[in-house]
Design an enzyme around this catalytic site. Structure first.
Site, PDB file in Angstrom:
ATOM      1  N   ASP A  65       0.839  -1.204   0.000  1.00 40.51           N
ATOM      2  CA  ASP A  65       0.000   0.000   0.000  1.00 40.51           C
ATOM      3  C   ASP A  65       0.872   1.251   0.000  1.00 40.51           C
ATOM      4  O   ASP A  65       1.634   1.495   0.934  1.00 40.51           O
ATOM      5  CB  ASP A  65      -0.906  -0.015   1.226  1.00 40.51           C
ATOM      6  CG  ASP A  65      -2.048   0.999   1.136  1.00 40.51           C
ATOM      7  OD1 ASP A  65      -1.897   1.995   0.415  1.00 40.51           O
ATOM      8  OD2 ASP A  65      -3.084   0.782   1.776  1.00 40.51           O
ATOM      9  N   SER A 115      -7.188   4.167  -2.195  1.00 36.54           N
ATOM     10  CA  SER A 115      -6.947   2.725  -2.169  1.00 36.54           C
ATOM     11  C   SER A 115      -8.191   1.881  -2.447  1.00 36.54           C
ATOM     12  O   SER A 115      -8.060   0.738  -2.895  1.00 36.54           O
ATOM     13  CB  SER A 115      -6.374   2.322  -0.803  1.00 36.54           C
ATOM     14  OG  SER A 115      -5.125   2.924  -0.589  1.00 36.54           O
ATOM     15  N   GLU A 235      -6.684  -6.295  25.039  1.00 41.59           N
ATOM     16  CA  GLU A 235      -5.777  -5.160  25.168  1.00 41.59           C
ATOM     17  C   GLU A 235      -6.458  -3.939  25.770  1.00 41.59           C
ATOM     18  O   GLU A 235      -5.899  -2.846  25.773  1.00 41.59           O
ATOM     19  CB  GLU A 235      -5.183  -4.819  23.788  1.00 41.59           C
ATOM     20  CG  GLU A 235      -4.261  -5.923  23.271  1.00 41.59           C
ATOM     21  CD  GLU A 235      -3.642  -5.596  21.931  1.00 41.59           C
ATOM     22  OE1 GLU A 235      -2.392  -5.483  21.869  1.00 41.59           O
ATOM     23  OE2 GLU A 235      -4.388  -5.443  20.946  1.00 41.59           O
ATOM     24  N   GLU A 327      -1.367  -7.814   1.939  1.00 40.37           N
ATOM     25  CA  GLU A 327      -1.131  -6.372   1.871  1.00 40.37           C
ATOM     26  C   GLU A 327      -0.158  -5.897   2.947  1.00 40.37           C
ATOM     27  O   GLU A 327      -0.320  -6.209   4.132  1.00 40.37           O
ATOM     28  CB  GLU A 327      -2.441  -5.600   2.040  1.00 40.37           C
ATOM     29  CG  GLU A 327      -2.228  -4.090   1.945  1.00 40.37           C
ATOM     30  CD  GLU A 327      -3.371  -3.262   2.515  1.00 40.37           C
ATOM     31  OE1 GLU A 327      -3.547  -2.119   2.055  1.00 40.37           O
ATOM     32  OE2 GLU A 327      -4.079  -3.749   3.423  1.00 40.37           O
ATOM     33  N   ASP A 332       1.880   2.700   3.632  1.00 35.97           N
ATOM     34  CA  ASP A 332       1.059   3.875   3.329  1.00 35.97           C
ATOM     35  C   ASP A 332       0.935   4.804   4.531  1.00 35.97           C
ATOM     36  O   ASP A 332       1.052   6.023   4.411  1.00 35.97           O
ATOM     37  CB  ASP A 332      -0.321   3.378   2.893  1.00 35.97           C
ATOM     38  CG  ASP A 332      -1.303   4.503   2.611  1.00 35.97           C
ATOM     39  OD1 ASP A 332      -1.126   5.211   1.616  1.00 35.97           O
ATOM     40  OD2 ASP A 332      -2.259   4.651   3.399  1.00 35.97           O
TER      41      ASP A 332
END
Length: 514
Positions: A65, A115, A235, A327, A332
Site C-alpha cells: 500500500d 486505495s 488489550e 497487503e 502507506d
C-alpha cells in the site's frame, strides 16, 4: 517449435556477444559491472514462458500500500545497508522476479487515486471511483440503494466458486480498503462497522459471506469492527459496533470447532494447521503495529512474513489450489505521517513476506504478483555520495569525486535529508518578502529547522515537506509491478490497473467453467 527457434536465436546472439566482448578493452572486460550484466542477460534469456490459460493452480497478489517507485528504491537501499552494503546495488526479493512493468493507478473520478478504487480495479477488472469497494462507477458515493444494483465480482469470489482455498492477510484493518475489496461491496469505504439502513457494513459482509464456503485465512487488524461497544478486548479496547452484534462469536458459530480465532502472537504460534479449517486472526483493535514497533505490542503480534508463511501453509493443503491477497498496509500510513523510517521498514518487511511466498511455492504452478495500489509524494533528492545512509542527511562528493566530511548545505545554510515529501505536516513556513522592485518573492527561510544536531535516522524523525497539508497525500504517478509464474510475462509493459485482474483470471482459469 517457435519457442525453440527463439531460444536458439538468443543462444546465437549471446555467443556472438561473447566473441565481440573479446575485442573490448581489458578495463571493460574485467569490470564486474560488465560481467554481472552479462550474467543477468544469460539468466533472462533462459526464463521459460508459460502462457497457458489455467496453468496457475495458485495465485498470490501482494499489494504494498503506497509503495511507489521511490519507496521501492529507498527500501532497497535501506535493506542493503542493513546488511552492511552500500545499498544501491541490492535487490529486494520481488525485484529478482523475471517480469516487470508499470501500472496506471488513477480512479475514474480522480487523477491521484485512493486505495478503495485502486484495489477494486485490481481484484474485479473494472476501474471505479475513489472510495468505492466492489461497486461500479455509475452510482454516487454513499448511495446505499443504488450500490446494490451495481456489484462487482472479485477474483477471490471466483476462486471460491471453483472450490479453491482463499485468504486475505494485511497489517492494516482487515476491513480497510484493500483487504475489503476482495469480499465487500459498498459505495463508501468508511462503512467498516456500520452502514445505512438497507446496506451491510464491511465487517458484517465478511462474516456473512455466502460465496463458496467462506474465506479460509483471515489475518490482520481491525478487531474493534467485529465487537460490540459492550465488549472490551484483551488489550483493553472497546468494540465499535453499536448494533450489539459480536461478529467473532457469529464467525465461530458458523464454522464450528475447526474454526480457530486468535488475537495475539501466542495464539498464532499455537495454531495447529492440520486441525484448522478456518483461521481468523485479529491482532489489533485498529491497524497492526509498524514493523519497527512490533515488539512493543501489548499482546504480541506476528509479522507480515510470519502471517504469510502460516497462511500459505494452511491454504496449500487444498487440492484445487488457492487465491491469496497479502497487503503491506502500513507502508502507506508511514508516508501519510511523513515518517519515512516506518514506511521504509515496513516495505523491507513486505519484501521479506514476498520472499517467504517465493520460497514456499513452485513457479511452475503459482503466479505471484507484486505491486502497489498507488504512490506517495515521497522523493529522493540532492546528490548524496554512494552508500550514504538513505535516512540520513545529504553528504555529497568533493571536486575529486570523494565523499565530503560534513553534510551539504541548502541555500539557507542548513543541512537537509535525502528523502522528503512534497506535502504533509513537516512543512516549515519559509516566509516571503518582496524585493525592492516589487517584482518577485525572495525566500528568507526563517522557519526551516536546523537539523545539524538532529539524528534524522531516528524512528521518531519526520521528514520536511514543501506544502502544508493535514497529512501527506498519495502520488499520482505509475507504480511498478513484478511477477513470477504462469502468465507473469503478460504484465510486462504499461497497463491499466484493472488489467491485473484479467491476468490473474487468465492464468488461474478463474473465468472458465469448472
Amino acid at each position: 517449435m517457435i519457442r525453440k527457434s527463439i531460444a536458439a536465436a538468443l543462444a546465437c546472439a549471446l555467443s556472438t556477444a561473447t566473441l565481440a566482448a573479446e575485442k573490448l578493452p581489458e578495463s571493460q572486460r574485467d569490470s564486474h559491472w560488465f560481467n554481472e550484466a552479462q550474467a543477468s542477460l544469460q539468466q533472462a534469456a533462459e526464463v521459460e514462458i508459460n502462457n497457458k490459460r489455467g496453468a496457475a493452480k495458485n495465485v498470490i497478489l501482494f499489494v504494498g500500500d503506497g509503495m511507489g517507485i521511490s519507496t521501492v528504491t529507498a527500501a532497497r537501499i535501506l535493506a542493503g545497508q542493513q546488511q552492511g552494503l552500500d545499498g544501491e546495488e541490492y535487490q529486494l526479493s520481488f525485484e529478482k522476479m523475471p517480469f516487470a512493468g508499470l501500472i496506471k493507478t488513477y480512479n475514474t473520478n480522480q487523477q491521484t487515486p485512493d486505495s478503495a478504487g485502486t484495489a477494486t480495479a485490481m481484484v474485479t477488472g473494472v476501474k471505479t471511483k475513489a472510495g468505492f469497494i466492489g461497486v461500479g462507477e455509475s452510482v454516487a458515493r454513499g448511495d446505499c440503494k443504488a450500490s446494490l444494483e451495481h456489484p462487482l465480482t472479485t477474483a477471490l469470489e471466483l476462486a471460491e466458486t471453483r472450490g479453491k482455498g482463499t485468504g486475505i492477510i494485511s497489517t492494516a484493518r482487515i476491513t480497510h480498503a484493500t483487504p475489503a475489496s476482495t469480499y465487500a461491496k459498498v459505495p463508501e469505504r468508511d462503512w467498516e462497522y456500520s452502514a445505512p439502513a438497507g446496506c451491510r457494513d464491511i465487517a458484517a459482509q465478511l462474516v456473512e459471506m455466502n460465496v463458496g464456503d467462506g474465506i479460509d485465512v483471515i489475518m490482520g487488524g481491525g478487531r474493534r469492527g467485529f465487537l460490540p461497544t459492550s465488549v472490551t478486548d484483551l488489550e483493553g479496547a472497546a468494540g465499535k459496533r453499536e448494533d450489539g452484534r459480536n461478529l467473532v462469536s457469529e464467525w465461530q458459530k458458523r464454522y464450528g470447532e475447526n474454526a480457530v480465532y486468535i488475537e495475539d502472537k501466542s495464539g498464532f504460534d499455537k495454531v495447529n494447521i492440520k486441525s484448522t479449517d478456518k483461521l481468523l486472526g485479529l491482532f489489533q483493535p485498529s491497524h497492526m503495529r509498524y514493523e519497527a514497533d512490533r515488539d512493543n505490542d501489548k499482546a504480541g503480534e506476528p509479522s507480515l512474513s510470519e502471517m504469510t508463511a502460516k497462511g500459505i501453509e494452511l491454504l496449500k493443503r487444498g487440492k484445487e489450489g488457492y487465491f491469496l491477497l497479502v497487503e503491506g498496509g502500513r507502508i502507506d500510513h508511514g508516508h501519510h505521517a511523513g515518517n519515512a523510517y516506518n514506511a521504509l521498514h515496513d516495505a523491507v518487511e513486505f519484501a521479506k513476506a514476498v520472499q517467504v511466498a517465493m520460497d514456499n511455492t513452485d513457479a511452475k504452478d503459482t503466479l505471484i504478483i507484486v505491486t502497489a495500489d498507488h504512490s506517495h509524494t515521497f522523493t529522493i533528492a540532492g546528490y548524496p555520495t554512494r552508500g550514504n545512509p538513505i535516512l540520513g542527511k545529504v553528504i555529497g562528493n568533493d571536486e575529486r569525486g570523494e565523499p565530503r566530511k560534513t553534510p551539504d548545505l541548502a541555500s539557507d545554510g542548513k543541512p537537509y535529508t535525502t528523502v522528503g515529501y512534497a506535502n504533509g505536516q513537516g512543512f516549515a513556513d519559509l516566509g516571503r518578502e518582496t524585493d525592492s522592485d516589487n517584482r518577485r518573492d525572495t525566500h528568507t527561510h526563517p522557519g526551516r529547522a536546523d537539523i545539524s544536531e538532529v539524528n534524522t535516522r531516528n524512528p521518531g524523525f519526520f521528514q520536511e515537506a514543501l506544502v502544508p497539508t493535514s497529512g501527506e497525500t498519495h502520488g499520482g504517478e505509475d507504480v511498478g509491478i513484478w511477477a513470477r509464474g504462469p502468465g507473469s510475462q503478460l504484465l510486462s509493459g504499461t497497463h491499466e490497473q484493472n488489467y491485473i485482474f484479467h491476468v490473474m483470471a487468465h492464468a488461474g482459469g478463474l473465468l472458465e467453467r469448472k
